[in-house]
Write a protein that holds these residues in place. Structure first.
Motif, PDB file in Angstrom:
ATOM      1  N   TYR A   1     -11.805   6.453  -6.406  1.00 55.54           N
ATOM      2  CA  TYR A   1     -12.870   5.911  -7.252  1.00 55.54           C
ATOM      3  C   TYR A   1     -12.674   4.413  -7.411  1.00 55.54           C
ATOM      4  O   TYR A   1     -11.599   3.860  -7.163  1.00 55.54           O
ATOM      5  CB  TYR A   1     -12.861   6.586  -8.627  1.00 55.54           C
ATOM      6  CG  TYR A   1     -11.669   6.211  -9.471  1.00 55.54           C
ATOM      7  CD1 TYR A   1     -11.737   5.149 -10.378  1.00 55.54           C
ATOM      8  CD2 TYR A   1     -10.460   6.899  -9.358  1.00 55.54           C
ATOM      9  CE1 TYR A   1     -10.627   4.788 -11.142  1.00 55.54           C
ATOM     10  CE2 TYR A   1      -9.363   6.550 -10.110  1.00 55.54           C
ATOM     11  CZ  TYR A   1      -9.453   5.488 -10.998  1.00 55.54           C
ATOM     12  OH  TYR A   1      -8.365   5.117 -11.730  1.00 55.54           O
TER      13      TYR A   1
ATOM     14  N   SER B   1     -20.856  -1.929 -13.112  1.00 53.81           N
ATOM     15  CA  SER B   1     -21.950  -0.952 -13.185  1.00 53.81           C
ATOM     16  C   SER B   1     -21.446   0.465 -13.464  1.00 53.81           C
ATOM     17  O   SER B   1     -22.243   1.398 -13.546  1.00 53.81           O
ATOM     18  CB  SER B   1     -22.753  -0.962 -11.882  1.00 53.81           C
ATOM     19  OG  SER B   1     -21.921  -0.631 -10.783  1.00 53.81           O
ATOM     20  N   GLY B   2     -20.118   0.624 -13.607  1.00 49.40           N
ATOM     21  CA  GLY B   2     -19.584   1.928 -13.978  1.00 49.40           C
ATOM     22  C   GLY B   2     -18.697   2.539 -12.921  1.00 49.40           C
ATOM     23  O   GLY B   2     -18.123   1.847 -12.072  1.00 49.40           O
ATOM     24  N   LEU B   3     -18.611   3.870 -12.949  1.00 48.07           N
ATOM     25  CA  LEU B   3     -17.739   4.629 -12.051  1.00 48.07           C
ATOM     26  C   LEU B   3     -18.423   4.831 -10.709  1.00 48.07           C
ATOM     27  O   LEU B   3     -19.582   5.258 -10.636  1.00 48.07           O
ATOM     28  CB  LEU B   3     -17.418   5.993 -12.677  1.00 48.07           C
ATOM     29  CG  LEU B   3     -16.625   6.985 -11.823  1.00 48.07           C
ATOM     30  CD1 LEU B   3     -15.192   6.518 -11.668  1.00 48.07           C
ATOM     31  CD2 LEU B   3     -16.672   8.380 -12.449  1.00 48.07           C
ATOM     32  N   HIS B   4     -17.682   4.549  -9.654  1.00 51.50           N
ATOM     33  CA  HIS B   4     -18.172   4.801  -8.301  1.00 51.50           C
ATOM     34  C   HIS B   4     -17.170   5.707  -7.599  1.00 51.50           C
ATOM     35  O   HIS B   4     -16.019   5.327  -7.367  1.00 51.50           O
ATOM     36  CB  HIS B   4     -18.329   3.489  -7.522  1.00 51.50           C
ATOM     37  CG  HIS B   4     -19.455   2.629  -8.011  1.00 51.50           C
ATOM     38  ND1 HIS B   4     -20.715   2.658  -7.473  1.00 51.50           N
ATOM     39  CD2 HIS B   4     -19.501   1.733  -9.026  1.00 51.50           C
ATOM     40  CE1 HIS B   4     -21.494   1.813  -8.117  1.00 51.50           C
ATOM     41  NE2 HIS B   4     -20.775   1.237  -9.077  1.00 51.50           N
TER      42      HIS B   4
ATOM     43  N   TYR C   1     -17.895  12.415  -6.270  1.00 54.77           N
ATOM     44  CA  TYR C   1     -18.304  12.838  -7.620  1.00 54.77           C
ATOM     45  C   TYR C   1     -19.716  12.358  -7.925  1.00 54.77           C
ATOM     46  O   TYR C   1     -19.972  11.694  -8.934  1.00 54.77           O
ATOM     47  CB  TYR C   1     -17.316  12.311  -8.661  1.00 54.77           C
ATOM     48  CG  TYR C   1     -15.948  12.956  -8.586  1.00 54.77           C
ATOM     49  CD1 TYR C   1     -15.668  14.120  -9.293  1.00 54.77           C
ATOM     50  CD2 TYR C   1     -14.946  12.415  -7.780  1.00 54.77           C
ATOM     51  CE1 TYR C   1     -14.418  14.726  -9.219  1.00 54.77           C
ATOM     52  CE2 TYR C   1     -13.693  13.006  -7.704  1.00 54.77           C
ATOM     53  CZ  TYR C   1     -13.438  14.159  -8.420  1.00 54.77           C
ATOM     54  OH  TYR C   1     -12.196  14.762  -8.343  1.00 54.77           O
TER      55      TYR C   1
ATOM     56  N   ASP D   1     -20.708  10.328 -14.401  1.00 55.34           N
ATOM     57  CA  ASP D   1     -20.599   8.994 -14.996  1.00 55.34           C
ATOM     58  C   ASP D   1     -19.486   8.998 -16.035  1.00 55.34           C
ATOM     59  O   ASP D   1     -19.238  10.012 -16.711  1.00 55.34           O
ATOM     60  CB  ASP D   1     -21.913   8.575 -15.657  1.00 55.34           C
ATOM     61  CG  ASP D   1     -23.046   8.445 -14.654  1.00 55.34           C
ATOM     62  OD1 ASP D   1     -22.811   7.820 -13.601  1.00 55.34           O
ATOM     63  OD2 ASP D   1     -24.143   8.982 -14.915  1.00 55.34           O
ATOM     64  N   LEU D   2     -18.824   7.854 -16.174  1.00 60.63           N
ATOM     65  CA  LEU D   2     -17.747   7.714 -17.147  1.00 60.63           C
ATOM     66  C   LEU D   2     -18.296   7.219 -18.476  1.00 60.63           C
ATOM     67  O   LEU D   2     -19.002   6.213 -18.528  1.00 60.63           O
ATOM     68  CB  LEU D   2     -16.690   6.735 -16.625  1.00 60.63           C
ATOM     69  CG  LEU D   2     -15.556   6.380 -17.583  1.00 60.63           C
ATOM     70  CD1 LEU D   2     -14.736   7.621 -17.936  1.00 60.63           C
ATOM     71  CD2 LEU D   2     -14.664   5.298 -16.977  1.00 60.63           C
ATOM     72  N   VAL D   3     -17.999   7.937 -19.552  1.00 59.84           N
ATOM     73  CA  VAL D   3     -18.378   7.519 -20.904  1.00 59.84           C
ATOM     74  C   VAL D   3     -17.198   6.829 -21.577  1.00 59.84           C
ATOM     75  O   VAL D   3     -17.334   5.766 -22.174  1.00 59.84           O
ATOM     76  CB  VAL D   3     -18.837   8.738 -21.740  1.00 59.84           C
ATOM     77  CG1 VAL D   3     -19.176   8.318 -23.171  1.00 59.84           C
ATOM     78  CG2 VAL D   3     -20.031   9.420 -21.084  1.00 59.84           C
TER      79      VAL D   3
ATOM     80  N   LEU E   1     -16.772  12.482 -19.683  1.00 54.05           N
ATOM     81  CA  LEU E   1     -17.623  12.282 -18.510  1.00 54.05           C
ATOM     82  C   LEU E   1     -18.996  12.875 -18.770  1.00 54.05           C
ATOM     83  O   LEU E   1     -19.134  13.853 -19.522  1.00 54.05           O
ATOM     84  CB  LEU E   1     -17.018  12.959 -17.280  1.00 54.05           C
ATOM     85  CG  LEU E   1     -15.604  12.552 -16.852  1.00 54.05           C
ATOM     86  CD1 LEU E   1     -15.108  13.468 -15.734  1.00 54.05           C
ATOM     87  CD2 LEU E   1     -15.564  11.100 -16.407  1.00 54.05           C
ATOM     88  N   THR E   2     -20.001  12.303 -18.143  1.00 51.76           N
ATOM     89  CA  THR E   2     -21.318  12.924 -18.107  1.00 51.76           C
ATOM     90  C   THR E   2     -21.503  13.504 -16.716  1.00 51.76           C
ATOM     91  O   THR E   2     -21.456  12.778 -15.717  1.00 51.76           O
ATOM     92  CB  THR E   2     -22.429  11.914 -18.414  1.00 51.76           C
ATOM     93  OG1 THR E   2     -22.237  11.395 -19.738  1.00 51.76           O
ATOM     94  CG2 THR E   2     -23.792  12.587 -18.343  1.00 51.76           C
TER      95      THR E   2
ATOM     96  N   ARG F   1     -22.633  16.014 -21.144  1.00 50.09           N
ATOM     97  CA  ARG F   1     -21.393  15.346 -21.529  1.00 50.09           C
ATOM     98  C   ARG F   1     -20.262  16.366 -21.645  1.00 50.09           C
ATOM     99  O   ARG F   1     -20.416  17.422 -22.269  1.00 50.09           O
ATOM    100  CB  ARG F   1     -21.575  14.598 -22.850  1.00 50.09           C
ATOM    101  CG  ARG F   1     -20.363  13.807 -23.274  1.00 50.09           C
ATOM    102  CD  ARG F   1     -20.650  12.887 -24.441  1.00 50.09           C
ATOM    103  NE  ARG F   1     -21.471  11.743 -24.035  1.00 50.09           N
ATOM    104  CZ  ARG F   1     -21.611  10.631 -24.763  1.00 50.09           C
ATOM    105  NH1 ARG F   1     -20.999  10.516 -25.926  1.00 50.09           N
ATOM    106  NH2 ARG F   1     -22.377   9.656 -24.332  1.00 50.09           N
TER     107      ARG F   1
END
Length: 684
Positions: free
Chosen positions: A528, A533-536, A540, A544-546, A555-556, A561
């Motif tokens: 990862y 812009s967040g988790l890439h 997966y 998305d990472l919260v 995680l979403t 969630r």
């Protein structure tokens, strides 16, 4: 029933030594504290840091580790009682609890024995003699068979040790040609475990119900039947799930069981708490199995539904007090209670099936949610926990690997099963493999919920399915990602330069972060990148990472969630979430070539002692053929050849102690020749 007999003077107890360890010692201490009685503990060297030791008013060391050197030494236990000023001894269960000589020695020493008379223990100590006594008292029994007289018509049957219990010294026989080996095996195991190799045979009821009745009897002629329990779901004749009342027993059968149990207690002039065990057929016929002249492991379910502290009653009876409450409560149980035994054990392939192997090592964490009572009768419906370990405890190789008993008590059986399954599924159990998944799957199984719980339950319902992990593949993948993100958070918090930047951050885009974990035989590789812009993470999509912290990752997942609790232990990361518990072992970036094991190696599945070896070096073996037997944690474990071939190495002999993972033997293909490259090159 009761009779008017002269009152026995009350002998008030002030200090109780518990001749036991772990969970049952803590259970007795709890009641002693509530009654205002001081308590004393004994402990082996292996148990020096056990939770039961500091909970007593005083504790006395028994030098050594093994039961034979410590808890089974009646002289040391009685000396310990004298040393700490105890005036009574409670034996718990196991060890010396059903040893008539110990009971006599306690009373001869001027101490109060919190248990039945030694004569009653002696009478019930032999299954052969006990069945004779029960038959004379009018209690239904299964006919005893002499192994020498068994015919085809008697099959299937059970070869059974006359002494002891706990599933040891028992073999099921389905064919006559199996009988000699079954009897020999039962004799050997019984002789080793109980010092008595006497074995008999009886009819084997393969789809029966194991029903037992709790009794209490005082010195004034009163005998109560306090309630029945069902303990039919068993593995290797050891109980897995216990409940009260039995879903199989109706009012008519309950009355008959209670009557038979009272007759059994009366026949041996029983006093104290005891359990009369019966085997019931599908049509409601039942037969006496044995009487346990002690407190049972599963006594909490009766305490919950009858509203009685059985340990307190044991103490009162030993003091000479009368039983004061009628046994009407047992005929109208309050709600339903279910108990499961949480063991440190793992499932491994064995021949055509599966085998459970006990585990040893540290317990990093044991926490069960919504516990309303520990070692005591809950004040309301809820979950009770009786545990012999705590965070940081170590499960050794010398004793039973039970971690805890978890009990639910609810208005109905369905509610009790649901509450217990949920509590187990949400528990944090870190450090050792356990049977938790099996227990939850049993409690949620439609057949269990329908009350179809005979002794063939684990045979009829595929054990591999019942033992399958609560966490599926998706849960493992997401847990591995959460573990990687949590580890990165820890690294970030420890950083001394540019604190607050993502782990692995560079001012020029570069390679992704990589972490690898194993879970069982599977490997999970996580790649990862964290950007503005967040988790890439290519593997997966939709995740998305919260939030990512050392102990918690949110995680979403496709719009939903999910919270993951992450705990880091030495060499182990445990992730708990509603998707199921996952234990991950981080893989090092580089492996040590010397850590590899030769193909065909047979490794010790646990620390233990080699009982016997069945092969010799150079001998041809086939896959699944028994090679040797280990004894560990009160059980005998067979180690089999992993493949067809020749035993090229045999590193152990009978009586030798081995550590977990030790190479016991190596089996190589028959056509593979041993050679020494140095000799082939002409060097020495």
């Amino acid at each position: 029933m009761s009779s008017q007999s002269p009152a026995v003077p009350v002998n008030q107890i002030t200090n109780v030594l518990v001749a036991n360890r772990g969970e049952i010692a803590r259970r007795v201490f709890r009641t002693c504290a509530e009654l205002g009685i001081a308590s004393a503990a004994v402990y082996s060297d292996a148990d020096a840091d056990s939770p039961h030791v500091p909970e007593a008013s005083a504790a006395v060391r028994l030098p050594g580790d093994t039961p034979g050197d410590t808890y089974l030494r009646s002289d040391l236990v009685i000396d310990a009682a004298r040393a700490c000023g105890a005036d009574a001894i409670h034996p718990g269960y196991g060890f010396l609890s059903e040893n008539a000589e110990f009971a006599r020695a306690v009373t001869d020493a001027g101490l109060t024995w919190i248990g039945p008379p030694s004569a009653a223990i002696e009478a019930m100590g032999s299954k052969v003699e006990s069945k004779r006594i029960m038959a004379e008292a009018g209690v239904p029994v299964l006919a005893e068979l002499d192994p020498a007289d068994v015919t085809e018509a008697d099959l299937p049957l059970l070869a059974k040790a006359s002494a002891g219990g706990g599933g040891r010294g028992m073999r099921v026989v389905h064919a006559l040609d199996e009988l000699p080996d079954a009897v020999a095996g039962a004799k050997a195991e019984a002789g080793s475990a109980f010092g008595d190799s006497t074995v008999f045979c009886e009819r084997y009821v393969d789809t029966g119900r194991h029903i037992e009745v709790q009794v209490l009897a005082d010195n004034h002629g009163s005998v109560w039947a306090v309630g029945e329990r069902e303990c039919s779901i068993q593995r290797r004749h050891q109980k897995v799930v216990e409940e009260a009342p039995s879903p199989f027993v109706d009012e008519r059968m309950r009355a008959e069981l209670f009557d038979a149990a009272r007759k059994a207690a009366g026949a041996i002039d029983y006093r104290g708490a005891g359990t009369v065990e019966f085997l019931a057929t599908a049509d409601g016929e039942f037969f006496f199995l044995e009487m346990n002249t002690r407190l049972q492991v599963e006594h909490p379910v009766t305490e919950c539904t009858a509203g009685i502290d059985l340990v307190a009653e044991q103490i009162r009876i030993a003091e000479g007090q009368r039983l004061t409450d009628p046994d009407a409560r047992a005929e109208r149980p309050n709600g339903h209670a279910i108990e499961v035994r949480l063991y440190a054990e793992t499932v491994v392939p064995a021949g055509d099936g599966l085998e459970w192997q006990p585990q040893s090592g540290p317990v990093h964490r044991l926490r069960v949610p919504r516990v309303t009572a520990e070692f005591a009768l809950p004040p309301r419906f809820g979950v009770r926990l009786d545990s012999g370990v705590g965070d940081g405890s170590v499960v050794g190789v010398h004793y039973d690997p039970m971690l805890a008993k978890v009990i639910s008590w609810a208005p109905s059986r369905a509610e009790a099963a649901r509450a217990l399954a949920t509590a187990l599924a949400e528990a944090s159990v870190h450090g050792l493999a356990t049977n938790r998944d099996l227990l939850v799957n049993i409690l949620r199984h439609p057949a269990f919920l329908a009350g179809e719980t005979d002794t063939a339950f684990l045979t009829r319902h595929d054990l591999a399915t019942l033992a399958s992990p609560l966490a599926g593949e998706e849960a493992h993948r997401l847990s591995a990602l959460a573990a990687a993100l949590s580890a990165a958070s820890i690294n970030r918090d420890r950083a001394t330069v540019l604190r607050g930047l993502p782990s692995g951050w560079r001012n020029v885009a570069s390679q992704p972060q990589r972490k690898s974990f194993t879970a069982g035989e599977r490997t999970y590789q996580v790649e990862y990148r964290l950007t503005r812009s967040g988790l890439h993470a290519a593997e997966y999509a939709g995740v998305d990472l919260v939030h990512a912290g050392p102990d918690n990752v949110t995680l979403t997942v496709h719009g939903v969630r999910r919270n993951f609790e992450v705990a880091h232990h030495p060499g182990l990361i445990c992730v708990d979430s509603p998707l199921g518990p996952v234990a991950l072992r981080p893989l090092p970036r580089f492996t040590d070539p010397e850590a590899t094991v030769a193909e065909g190696s047979m490794l010790a599945p646990m620390p233990g002692a080699v009982l016997r070896v069945a092969v010799q070096r150079g001998e041809h073996v086939t896959a699944g053929q028994p090679v040797l037997w280990l004894e560990a944690m009160k059980m005998e474990h067979q180690v089999t050849a992993p493949t067809d071939g020749v035993v090229s190495e045999l590193n152990v002999e009978a009586g030798q102690q081995v550590d977990l993972g030790a190479v016991l033997a190596v089996v190589r293909p028959a056509d593979e020749q041993d050679h020494n490259p140095r000799q082939e090159a002409g060097t020495s």
